[in-house]
Design an enzyme around this catalytic site. Sequence first.
Site, short mmCIF file in Angstrom:
data_model
loop_
_atom_site.label_atom_id
_atom_site.label_comp_id
_atom_site.label_asym_id
_atom_site.label_seq_id
_atom_site.Cartn_x
_atom_site.Cartn_y
_atom_site.Cartn_z
CD GLU A 1 0.91 0.72 8.43
OE1 GLU A 1 1.95 0.96 7.77
OE2 GLU A 1 0.73 1.20 9.57
CG HIS B 1 3.65 1.20 4.48
ND1 HIS B 1 4.23 0.86 5.70
CD2 HIS B 1 4.60 1.01 3.55
CE1 HIS B 1 5.47 0.48 5.48
NE2 HIS B 1 5.72 0.56 4.20
CE LYS C 1 9.03 1.56 3.51
NZ LYS C 1 8.80 0.12 3.41
#
Length: 249
Positions: free
Chosen positions: A85, A141, A168
Amino acid sequence: MKTCIVKNIKIGEGKPKICLPVVGKINEEILQQISSFSSYIYDFIELRIDFYENIYDPSKVISLLKEIKKITNKPILFTYRSLKEGGQVQLSDDEYMKLIETVCCSDVDMIDIEVMSGNQLVYQLVDMIHKNNKKVILSYHDFTSTPNDLEIKSVLEKMEILNGDILKIAVMPQTYKDVIRLLNVTMEMSEKLNKPLITMSMGHLGKISRLIGELTGSCVTFASAGKSSAPGQVDVEDINIILEAIHND
């Protein structure tokens, strides 16, 4: 959108909070970076421990955190970012668990956990962190693309089910349409979910996503103060001016 309170900071209320990442390899470099932040306006620090050369030594990680607390009273977000990530090293599941277990006994305020690490491991880590009275940022991510809208929504819903305190997502756009899609999904999910969101479209194309979180429902922006931890981060002094202008318009 509900807030997440860390010390006296209400994440998810008002202007997006500003986080300054720290990406040093040795103690002296890390402490110097944090000391250099004293002239800036910001809300908390992210220690990117995957940059740290002694990440595999728990005693040195704890010693570093103690030194950091001597020079700042800002909340600390502790982040290990895996190679897959965008990070610097790849820990095994056992090493990851040991690292987080070690940090739970320290004076950090928030800990980032990668949601794609596997449901069982994530559940164990989140439970351990909460039992130690710390907050969890569940993160995802993608440094190559922007998933379709349904995938982004599914990941955010999974994060909420796994009991993250803040959710997130950071993705890489290929076109401006990707940026707009992420902004629209953020606005929709910030109204639907019960946890604060952090979303960003990385790189030059996605810079706008780091600036208008108050309009779309993204509660934190990661800014640059000399060294960046991800592509597209905006200088902290510039971002303060822009956030203030949007907030007071």
